[in-house]
Design a protein around this motif. Structure first.
Motif, mmCIF file in Angstrom:
data_model
loop_
_atom_site.group_PDB
_atom_site.id
_atom_site.type_symbol
_atom_site.label_atom_id
_atom_site.label_comp_id
_atom_site.label_asym_id
_atom_site.label_seq_id
_atom_site.Cartn_x
_atom_site.Cartn_y
_atom_site.Cartn_z
ATOM 1 N N THR A 96 -47.719 -22.551 -53.228
ATOM 2 C CA THR A 96 -48.108 -23.018 -54.553
ATOM 3 C C THR A 96 -46.851 -23.589 -55.212
ATOM 4 O OG1 THR A 96 -47.696 -20.831 -55.507
ATOM 5 C CG2 THR A 96 -49.947 -21.313 -54.784
ATOM 6 N N VAL A 97 -47.038 -24.326 -56.304
ATOM 7 C CA VAL A 97 -45.881 -24.968 -56.937
ATOM 8 C C VAL A 97 -45.916 -24.750 -58.446
ATOM 9 C CG1 VAL A 97 -45.638 -26.746 -55.165
ATOM 10 C CG2 VAL A 97 -47.074 -27.198 -57.166
ATOM 11 N N ASP A 98 -44.778 -24.980 -59.071
ATOM 12 C CA ASP A 98 -44.645 -24.901 -60.523
ATOM 13 C C ASP A 98 -43.578 -25.905 -60.927
ATOM 14 O OD1 ASP A 98 -43.759 -24.045 -63.209
ATOM 15 O OD2 ASP A 98 -45.000 -22.277 -62.858
ATOM 16 N N ASP A 99 -43.880 -26.700 -61.952
ATOM 17 C CA ASP A 99 -42.905 -27.721 -62.333
ATOM 18 C C ASP A 99 -41.686 -27.157 -63.051
ATOM 19 O OD1 ASP A 99 -43.926 -27.231 -64.871
ATOM 20 O OD2 ASP A 99 -44.382 -29.319 -65.335
ATOM 21 N N PHE A 100 -41.585 -25.832 -63.141
ATOM 22 C CA PHE A 100 -40.338 -25.213 -63.590
ATOM 23 C C PHE A 100 -39.185 -25.635 -62.679
ATOM 24 C CE2 PHE A 100 -37.276 -21.677 -63.820
ATOM 25 C CZ PHE A 100 -37.074 -21.610 -65.196
ATOM 26 N N SER A 101 -39.526 -26.035 -61.466
ATOM 27 C CA SER A 101 -38.499 -26.503 -60.526
ATOM 28 C C SER A 101 -37.690 -27.654 -61.103
ATOM 29 C CB SER A 101 -39.153 -26.944 -59.213
ATOM 30 O OG SER A 101 -40.071 -28.012 -59.434
ATOM 31 N N ALA A 102 -38.313 -28.460 -61.969
ATOM 32 C CA ALA A 102 -37.608 -29.604 -62.556
ATOM 33 C C ALA A 102 -36.425 -29.146 -63.415
ATOM 34 C CB ALA A 102 -38.577 -30.446 -63.385
ATOM 35 N N TYR A 103 -36.604 -28.058 -64.146
ATOM 36 C CA TYR A 103 -35.504 -27.544 -64.967
ATOM 37 C C TYR A 103 -34.336 -27.099 -64.090
ATOM 38 C CZ TYR A 103 -39.166 -27.189 -68.587
ATOM 39 O OH TYR A 103 -40.185 -27.449 -69.463
ATOM 40 N N LEU A 104 -34.679 -26.473 -62.968
ATOM 41 C CA LEU A 104 -33.641 -25.932 -62.088
ATOM 42 C C LEU A 104 -32.873 -27.016 -61.349
ATOM 43 C CD1 LEU A 104 -35.472 -22.807 -60.600
ATOM 44 C CD2 LEU A 104 -33.888 -22.922 -62.528
ATOM 45 N N GLU A 105 -33.359 -28.233 -61.389
ATOM 46 C CA GLU A 105 -32.603 -29.346 -60.821
ATOM 47 C C GLU A 105 -31.472 -29.784 -61.753
ATOM 48 O OE1 GLU A 105 -35.404 -32.401 -59.978
ATOM 49 O OE2 GLU A 105 -36.489 -31.224 -58.462
ATOM 50 N N HIS A 106 -31.509 -29.290 -62.995
ATOM 51 C CA HIS A 106 -30.509 -29.682 -63.990
ATOM 52 C C HIS A 106 -29.570 -28.538 -64.368
ATOM 53 C CE1 HIS A 106 -32.351 -33.641 -64.934
ATOM 54 N NE2 HIS A 106 -33.476 -33.029 -64.568
ATOM 55 N N VAL A 107 -30.099 -27.324 -64.472
ATOM 56 C CA VAL A 107 -29.269 -26.172 -64.843
ATOM 57 C C VAL A 107 -29.645 -24.990 -63.961
ATOM 58 C CG1 VAL A 107 -28.957 -26.907 -67.253
ATOM 59 C CG2 VAL A 107 -30.885 -25.439 -66.637
ATOM 60 N N PRO A 108 -28.731 -24.039 -63.739
ATOM 61 C CA PRO A 108 -29.082 -22.858 -62.946
ATOM 62 C C PRO A 108 -30.060 -21.972 -63.704
ATOM 63 C CG PRO A 108 -26.899 -22.606 -63.900
ATOM 64 C CD PRO A 108 -27.323 -24.024 -64.182
ATOM 65 N N GLY A 109 -30.803 -21.197 -62.961
ATOM 66 C CA GLY A 109 -31.753 -20.305 -63.604
ATOM 67 C C GLY A 109 -32.553 -19.524 -62.585
ATOM 68 N N ALA A 110 -33.559 -18.828 -63.073
ATOM 69 C CA ALA A 110 -34.388 -18.006 -62.191
ATOM 70 C C ALA A 110 -35.812 -17.950 -62.716
ATOM 71 C CB ALA A 110 -33.819 -16.600 -62.062
ATOM 72 N N TYR A 111 -36.732 -17.796 -61.786
ATOM 73 C CA TYR A 111 -38.176 -17.735 -62.046
ATOM 74 C C TYR A 111 -38.660 -16.437 -61.409
ATOM 75 C CZ TYR A 111 -43.058 -19.537 -61.503
ATOM 76 O OH TYR A 111 -44.420 -19.745 -61.521
ATOM 77 N N PHE A 112 -39.344 -15.628 -62.196
ATOM 78 C CA PHE A 112 -39.790 -14.334 -61.661
ATOM 79 C C PHE A 112 -41.275 -14.145 -61.912
ATOM 80 C CE2 PHE A 112 -38.424 -13.470 -66.010
ATOM 81 C CZ PHE A 112 -39.389 -12.605 -66.510
ATOM 82 N N PHE A 113 -41.832 -13.136 -61.274
ATOM 83 C CA PHE A 113 -43.264 -12.861 -61.374
ATOM 84 C C PHE A 113 -43.495 -11.567 -62.140
ATOM 85 C CE2 PHE A 113 -42.871 -15.532 -57.620
ATOM 86 C CZ PHE A 113 -43.838 -16.488 -57.879
ATOM 87 N N LEU A 114 -44.489 -11.620 -62.999
ATOM 88 C CA LEU A 114 -44.851 -10.472 -63.823
ATOM 89 C C LEU A 114 -46.176 -9.919 -63.322
ATOM 90 C CD1 LEU A 114 -43.987 -8.921 -66.413
ATOM 91 C CD2 LEU A 114 -45.363 -10.553 -67.710
ATOM 92 N N GLY A 115 -46.127 -8.728 -62.747
ATOM 93 C CA GLY A 115 -47.356 -8.127 -62.241
ATOM 94 C C GLY A 115 -48.396 -8.025 -63.339
ATOM 95 N N SER A 116 -49.626 -8.502 -63.059
ATOM 96 C CA SER A 116 -50.682 -8.505 -64.082
ATOM 97 C C SER A 116 -51.986 -7.932 -63.543
ATOM 98 C CB SER A 116 -50.920 -9.932 -64.591
ATOM 99 O OG SER A 116 -51.360 -10.780 -63.535
#
Length: 388
Positions: free
Chosen positions: A333-353
């Protein structure tokens, strides 16, 4: 982070705000670039905390929270992003706050993301003197569509941001759990459209025409062979045909067939391989079957790759808020949050729901439901991250 008086009390209060916002947004879902009522609600809440807001896009909201005085020099800025758009799906759940709009539903948890970010704003506004850096809250439209992230970046949403964080609810994990992954989280995506043009004839005399449905069947079958014979088995990739349309009657060869689908790969090299092989197959089949085959690709989201230092920051904060589990498998699956990470460092995490006591319906289904216990965990994880 030193001792912050009343932090847990503030987080509990903010989680109640998050719940109110979540349920209100859920009850009135809006599709990408149509989130006018959603951003009005978000803006009203942020202003009630004393924040000024910006509207870099018609249905986007950005708010900045200034940290306390921590000496000379420029403070660093953390960006936190929440997507806010819904999906064209009819809701089947019977929750009290179910969608009041026919055929539209928050089936991907973006309502929870928005609620959590509003709750975070409430906490941080009460504790600004404890912030050693600034925080930019980014409420992003149209993640499900053409991708609102790139538009926000072009509008300056990342200007001055040193590190960015994003998150997503995950029904496969129980509420109270935070999933985090080093390296690649989501693969790269491309979309394709194919048109196969043949020649109509009576269905009982196929030799007098050229059958594009037969051509489409051969094309689909051969494309799946790319995955088993051209792609390294140790590498992740897929080709999905999600739509096929052609023909007018059961006893007439179709004049043409149109197909739509997606290509996914763990990185651009895999996607390039799959695309190139599909093009070769289309060219070869058009000659063998004497039909015209047009194949067009459109770039989608890039691979979402977490920065190791940012992952560590999330782990440290999440360990206090809930149970941390380290994930290992790359998702297609994909998320366009990847676009932000092409410009600055960061992290994407999952929240159990997910719920412990029942089967949890997956994202993008009419039965999907968020366990609201995850809202407090989300607010606390992000609050501790910003206060660290």
């Amino acid at each position: 982070m030193g001792v912050v008086q009343n932090l847990e009390e503030y987080i509990r209060e903010a989680s109640r705000t998050a719940k109110e916002v979540f349920e209100e947004i859920h009850s009135w879902p809006e599709l990408g670039n149509e989130e006018f009522k959603t951003v009005t609600l978000i803006g009203k809440k942020l202003k009630s905390f004393g924040l000024g807001i910006e509207r870099p896009l018609p249905t986007a909201v950005v708010a900045n929270i200034k940290g306390g005085n921590n000496g000379a020099g420029r403070r660093k800025t953390y960006g936190i992003r929440a997507d806010i758009d819904a999906l064209p799906i009819a809701e089947k759940t019977m929750v009290s706050y179910r969608s009041r709009r026919a055929g539209v539903m928050h089936a991907c948890g973006h309502d929870a993301h928005a609620g959590i970010l509003v709750g975070l704003a409430q906490v941080l506004c009460r504790l600004q003197e404890h912030l050693s850096h600034d925080v930019r809250l980014i409420f992003q439209p149209d993640e499900e569509g053409s991708g609102g992230a790139e538009e926000l970046i072009q509008a300056g949403a990342l200007r001055g941001v040193d590190r960015i964080f994003g998150f997503h609810v995950k029904p496969e994990l129980p509420a109270g759990t935070i999933g985090i992954q080093y390296g690649t989280v989501h693969g790269e995506s491309q979309m394709f459209q194919a048109k196969i043009s043949g020649a109509q004839a009576h269905g009982a005399k196929p030799h007098l025409g050229r059958d594009p449905i037969y051509g489409a069947a051969e094309f689909i079958s051969m494309c799946q062979g790319i995955l088993s014979r051209d792609l390294d088995p140790a590498r992740a990739g897929l080709i999905t045909f999600g739509r096929i349309e052609g023909g007018e009657a059961g006893n007439v060869l179709a004049g043409h067939v149109e197909m739509k689908g997606i290509v996914r790969g763990e990185d651009s090299a895999v996607c390039d391989l799959l695309r190139n092989r599909m093009n070769i197959i289309a060219k070869g089949l058009s000659q063998v079957l004497s039909m015209d085959m047009e194949l067009k690709f459109v770039p989608g989201c890039g691979a979402l790759i977490n920065d190791a230092a940012s992952v560590k920051l999330v782990q440290n904060s999440a360990a206090v808020a809930g149970e941390v589990t380290e994930l290992k498998r790359i998702s297609m699956t994909v998320d366009d949050f990847s676009a932000y990470l092409e410009h600055v460092p960061g992290a994407y995490f999952f929240l159990g729901s997910g719920f412990d006591d029942r089967e949890n319906s997956p994202l993008h289904t009419g039965d999907f439901q968020v366990n609201e216990d995850c809202l407090l965990v989300g607010v606390e994880t992000l609050a501790r991250l910003c206060l660290e």
